[in-house]
Design an enzyme around this catalytic site. Structure first.
Site, short mmCIF file in Angstrom:
data_model
loop_
_atom_site.label_atom_id
_atom_site.label_comp_id
_atom_site.label_asym_id
_atom_site.label_seq_id
_atom_site.Cartn_x
_atom_site.Cartn_y
_atom_site.Cartn_z
N SER A 1 -10.00 -0.72 7.27
CA SER A 1 -9.34 -0.43 5.76
C SER A 1 -8.55 -1.80 5.18
O SER A 1 -8.20 -1.57 3.86
CB SER A 1 -8.02 0.65 5.92
OG SER A 1 -9.20 1.99 5.78
N SER B 1 -9.67 1.68 2.96
CA SER B 1 -8.98 2.34 2.26
C SER B 1 -7.89 1.50 1.30
O SER B 1 -7.13 1.94 0.60
CB SER B 1 -8.15 3.62 3.01
OG SER B 1 -7.36 2.87 3.95
N LYS C 1 0.72 -1.34 0.06
CA LYS C 1 -0.09 -0.06 0.45
C LYS C 1 0.88 1.36 0.05
O LYS C 1 1.96 1.35 0.67
CB LYS C 1 -0.87 -0.07 1.31
CG LYS C 1 -1.90 0.94 1.39
CD LYS C 1 -2.84 0.94 2.48
CE LYS C 1 -3.94 1.75 2.65
NZ LYS C 1 -4.75 1.60 3.85
#
Lengths: 95, 491
Positions: B177, B153, B78
């Site tokens: 997330s 997210s 990420k």
């Protein structure tokens, strides 16, 4: 709770944000409805309840005051939008 | 054979036996990315050159007989984890060209294994969002239906795993997330206990809630990746010095006698009927495998969203004060003085959702409102934690849906922040309390969308979570299904 445009402007100054007129309007209505929802917490009796600010048991972590390798000045400055002679440069502050 | 479809544990064995080289696996993954990334949009930055170089090094290490866990395995990261010299954007314009001068601890751990970096995945800006629609770099689509969101997210990491654009991935979880996009994309996602994994080098959103964790194709892979990143780190004083269990070798421990709690408040209504059906099927399956279940009460559940959406933005407003156009990141051009530079830089550099949360957080912490909002929310947080403590006195795990409904359509909730926040209703409590949670695939809706089952455990008891998830997975085949990206159902 209704958040007026003036209150939005006050908070924006604290947050160092320059909002457009359109954003002020939108935030005023969105923040009002979100804060209304937050009012739900008023239903909870929190008298004598200690607040939790952290998920792990609070304990201080100490270490010896030893010199260790760290980033070089060049590495620290390599992402700076404006750097000169080993310093960060910002707009003039003193008139 | 399509090597990109394989799992970490399958590739480990093949690499060890010399049946395949990391270079071939890595090439296969990048060809897969060439084929499907245009549809999915999982990445912000691809690292093919670095990846292939690393694969060569990994192959040499393996030839020398040293395959250790993740050596030669292509993983996606990420884009909020700092990788030295590689652009780390956090999905934000304000960090569009930021190249960290150091590696985060998890990145160092992966480099130590010589795993192969595939790229940096897309995310909601500063991890603030539940759909990966707030990224400055575009929307990530759900591989199961390209017209739907991937969740957020960590939507880029979840969809990259689901679309076989990597073998496994790391995400971060502040209010769901990792688990929520894992559920929407039909993959496994685990949020470790707060303090289990170092946050050093993770760009901060809400420091008392953030935690890095794995997104993988199955539970065994999840255990492998968790083992690699767990442990105490002196660079993160909130990481905890508790021994890391052998998550992989304890996976197939018998779960008979395990006590599973079903929080009644989570089933009180508002759940999609398909989700409810499959979650109950999962309960029955675990019962068949010897676990016992009972209803428990987490009576403050209905206040979790309000508490979370005060605490997280409050911490964010403070953390994001560092973006001032001075030390790194974007700076607005031709400002009139210093204060104007701060305000212009931040207003041009941050997107709408980030500004909204900075505003909310600043308001909640400001003089006159602190007691009513931040302090109140912190007290409610204590009560929520007590609910969980009580529940864990009578059960070993809690079982809930990960999200109330399958993935929604792109754009469906962007106009109503509160509706978007409600998608996190079942995931935020674990962050407030600091306990670990895992989402595993447990079914598919009538529309063919994945459904996720969430298991929550005691602090530092990831092993039990993984054992229950693994037992369930061994007796179901939901994790084996893959989206057919060729069908191109979305627009």
């Amino acid at each position: 709770m209704k958040i007026s445009k003036e209150e939005v402007e006050k908070v924006a100054v604290l947050a160092r944000l320059a909002l457009t007129e359109g954003e002020k309007e939108t935030f005023s209505s969105e923040m009002s409805s979100i804060l209304d929802y937050f009012d739900k917490l008023k239903e909870v009796d929190t008298e004598k309840v200690a607040p939790t600010s952290h998920a792990s048991a609070g304990r201080n972590v100490m270490r010896g005051d030893e010199v260790r390798p760290s980033l070089s000045k060049e590495e620290c400055l390599m992402n700076a939008p404006d750097a000169n002679k080993g310093c960060l440069r910002v707009p003039k502050i003193i008139g | 054979m399509d090597l990109y479809r394989l799992k970490i544990h399958e590739l480990q064995e093949m690499l060890q036996r010399g049946e395949v080289r990391s270079r071939e696996v890595t090439e296969s993954v990048f060809r897969r990315i060439d084929d499907v990334e245009g549809k999915v949009g999982a990445f912000i930055t691809l690292m093919e050159t670095e990846g292939l170089e690393c694969a060569e090094l990994a192959d040499r290490r393996i030839e020398g007989g040293k395959q250790d866990g993740l050596t030669g395995i292509p993983l996606a990261i990420k884009d909020n984890m700092c990788m030295k010299g590689k652009r780390t954007t956090c999905g934000s314009r304000i960090l569009e060209s930021y190249k960290p001068p150091y590696d985060g601890t998890v990145i160092k751990s992966l480099e130590g294994h010589l795993s192969v970096p595939v790229g940096k995945t897309n995310m909601d800006e500063f991890a603030m969002g539940s759909s990966t629609e707030t990224s400055y770099f575009g929307i990530t689509r759900n591989p199961w239906d390209l017209g739907r969101i991937a969740g957020g997210s960590s939507g880029g990491s979840a969809s990259a795993v689901a679309a076989d654009e990597c073998i496994g991935a790391l995400g971060s979880d502040t209010g769901g997330s990792i688990r929520q996009p894992a559920a929407y994309c039909g993959v496994v996602g685990l949020k470790p206990t707060y303090g289990r994994v170092s946050r050093f080098g993770l760009v901060a959103f809400a420091s008392s809630l953030d935690q890095i964790g794995p997104l993988t194709k199955d539970v065994r892979d999840c255990a492998i990746l968790l083992t690699a990143i767990s442990g105490h780190d002196r660079l993160d004083s909130t990481s905890v010095d508790i021994a890391v269990e052998d998550y992989v070798n304890s996976l197939d421990r018998d779960i008979s006698g395990l006590r599973i709690g079903i929080p009644k408040e989570y089933f009180a209504g508002g759940i999609d009927p398909d989700v409810e059906k499959y979650v109950w099927d999962a309960v029955k399956e675990l019962e068949r495998l010897g676990a016992a279940y009972k209803e428990v009460s987490l009576s403050h559940s209905e206040y979790a969203i309000a508490a979370y959406y005060i605490i997280a933005p409050a911490e964010a407003s403070s953390n994001l004060a560092r973006y001032d156009g001075v030390k790194y990141g974007y700076r607005a051009s031709s400002p009139e003085g210093l204060l104007d530079m701060y305000a212009k830089t931040r207003s041009e550099g941050f997107g709408r959702e980030v500004k909204r949360r900075i505003m909310l957080g600043t308001y909640a912490l400001s003089a006159g409102y602190y007691d009513a909002y931040y302090k109140k929310a912190s007290q409610v947080r204590t009560l929520i934690a007590r609910d969980f403590d009580e529940a864990f006195k009578v059960c070993d795990l809690l079982l809930t849906p990960t999200v109330p409904a399958p993935a929604f359509k792109i754009g469906e909730k962007t106009g109503d922040p509160l509706q978007m926040y409600f998608t996190d209703i079942f995931t935020v409590p674990a962050n407030l309390v600091g306990i670990p949670g895992i989402s595993v695939p447990c079914g598919f809706s009538k529309d063919g969308l994945p459904i996720g089952l969430q298991l929550l455990g005691r602090h530092f008891d990831e092993a039990t979570l993984l054992q229950a998830a693994y037992a369930f997975e061994q007796h179901t085949d939901y994790h084996l299904r893959r989206p057919s990206l060729d069908a191109g159902r979305g627009k």
